[in-house]
Design a protein around this motif. Structure first.
Motif, mmCIF file in Angstrom:
data_model
loop_
_atom_site.group_PDB
_atom_site.id
_atom_site.type_symbol
_atom_site.label_atom_id
_atom_site.label_comp_id
_atom_site.label_asym_id
_atom_site.label_seq_id
_atom_site.Cartn_x
_atom_site.Cartn_y
_atom_site.Cartn_z
ATOM 1 N N ILE A 31 0.920 -1.014 -0.197
ATOM 2 C CA ILE A 31 -0.157 -0.081 0.074
ATOM 3 C C ILE A 31 0.834 1.291 -0.167
ATOM 4 C CG2 ILE A 31 -1.768 1.374 1.102
ATOM 5 C CD1 ILE A 31 -1.211 -2.318 2.121
ATOM 6 N N GLY A 32 0.937 1.975 -1.199
ATOM 7 C CA GLY A 32 1.708 3.274 -1.161
ATOM 8 C C GLY A 32 0.769 4.384 -0.503
ATOM 9 N N LEU A 33 1.418 5.137 0.147
ATOM 10 C CA LEU A 33 0.896 6.294 0.748
ATOM 11 C C LEU A 33 1.220 7.602 0.132
ATOM 12 C CD1 LEU A 33 0.462 4.167 2.998
ATOM 13 C CD2 LEU A 33 0.814 5.697 4.735
ATOM 14 N N LYS A 41 0.654 11.337 6.348
ATOM 15 C CA LYS A 41 0.960 9.950 6.081
ATOM 16 C C LYS A 41 2.279 9.391 7.091
ATOM 17 C CE LYS A 41 2.737 11.664 2.234
ATOM 18 N NZ LYS A 41 2.419 13.149 2.601
ATOM 19 N N THR A 42 3.025 10.147 7.435
ATOM 20 C CA THR A 42 3.909 9.615 8.514
ATOM 21 C C THR A 42 2.931 9.560 9.923
ATOM 22 O OG1 THR A 42 5.808 10.710 7.521
ATOM 23 C CG2 THR A 42 5.964 10.050 9.813
ATOM 24 N N THR A 43 2.314 10.412 10.098
ATOM 25 C CA THR A 43 1.321 10.147 11.345
ATOM 26 C C THR A 43 0.752 8.869 11.327
ATOM 27 O OG1 THR A 43 1.247 12.545 11.685
ATOM 28 C CG2 THR A 43 -0.193 11.204 12.893
ATOM 29 N N PHE A 44 0.096 8.712 10.132
ATOM 30 C CA PHE A 44 -0.776 7.494 10.099
ATOM 31 C C PHE A 44 0.402 5.999 10.367
ATOM 32 C CE2 PHE A 44 -1.974 3.596 7.160
ATOM 33 C CZ PHE A 44 -3.053 3.456 7.765
ATOM 34 N N LEU A 45 1.506 6.252 9.970
ATOM 35 C CA LEU A 45 2.438 4.923 10.160
ATOM 36 C C LEU A 45 2.861 4.939 11.400
ATOM 37 C CD1 LEU A 45 4.995 4.921 7.089
ATOM 38 C CD2 LEU A 45 3.125 3.772 7.334
ATOM 39 N N ARG A 46 2.704 6.246 12.367
ATOM 40 C CA ARG A 46 3.104 6.116 13.420
ATOM 41 C C ARG A 46 2.139 5.407 14.659
ATOM 42 N NH1 ARG A 46 7.690 8.757 15.663
ATOM 43 N NH2 ARG A 46 6.238 9.157 17.513
#
Length: 217
Positions: A31-33, A41-46
């Protein structure tokens, strides 16, 4: 299936941002963000990694519930069984290259995998070097190798190839696809390169200013 239903507020250089996601994503996909800087985007990964906590919602990956605000459940990061490559690399300066790669899997040391990753990343001659002796691109390759060394079923990669020159970037794109074909993990990765997003991903999670949309390639 990965079920994500969350609400989270955070600050950006442009002010407060409300991140709202409600989607289901098949497992064992890449899944590419994609989206502008500051969209979350980074917040979602965190959040997926357990490093940020939503105000409310539920996150379920396969059979494991990572977070459920109604049940007051929030699994700590070390129990989420995932590999995370940070945007700032987060390498350990007191360890050499080989030790950094092996750190995430010290409970089941696998010299063959470590050697394979050193070779893939073209780091064999730097295996005993300290982190401060490396260039930015070399550090990025170490960070990517360390995430992949966990052999997890879920990888979170924050701009994994951004600091690399074109030949190395192209090479590692192919290696990520080979690792995916071999291990069949779920991979979430952030990139600002649209060609890279389309080359690597099977789904695209598009972050816009007002919504997050899942797109099938």
């Amino acid at each position: 299936m990965i079920q994500i239903n969350l609400e989270y507020s955070f600050l950006t250089p442009n002010g407060k941002k409300n991140l709202s996601i409600n989607t289901e994503i098949p497992e064992k996909e890449i899944i590419g963000l994609s989206g502008p800087s500051g969209a979350g985007k980074t917040t979602f990964l965190r959040i997926l990694a357990g490093l940020e906590t939503p105000e409310r919602g539920k996150i379920k990956v396969g059979k494991q519930v990572f977070f459920d605000s109604e049940k007051k459940m929030n699994v700590p990061p070390q129990k989420r069984k995932l590999g995370f490559m940070f945007q700032d690399y987060a390498l350990f300066p007191n360890m050499n290259v080989e030790q950094n790669i092996d750190f995430g899997r010290s409970h089941k040391h696998n010299p063959e995998l470590t050697h394979r990753l050193l070779k893939i990343m073209d780091l064999q001659n730097l295996r005993k070097q300290r982190i401060h002796q490396l260039s930015g691109g070399q550090k990025q390759r170490v960070a990517l190798a360390r995430a992949l060394a966990t052999e997890s079923s879920l990888f979170l990669l924050d701009e994994p190839l951004s600091a690399l020159d074109l030949p190395m970037r192209t090479k590692l794109q192919e290696e990520i696809l080979k690792i995916y074909e071999s291990l069949q993990p779920t991979i979430f990765f952030v990139s600002h390169d649209k060609d890279e997003i389309h080359k690597l991903s099977t789904y695209i999670l598009q972050f816009n200013n007002d919504k997050v949309e899942l797109l099938k390639k």
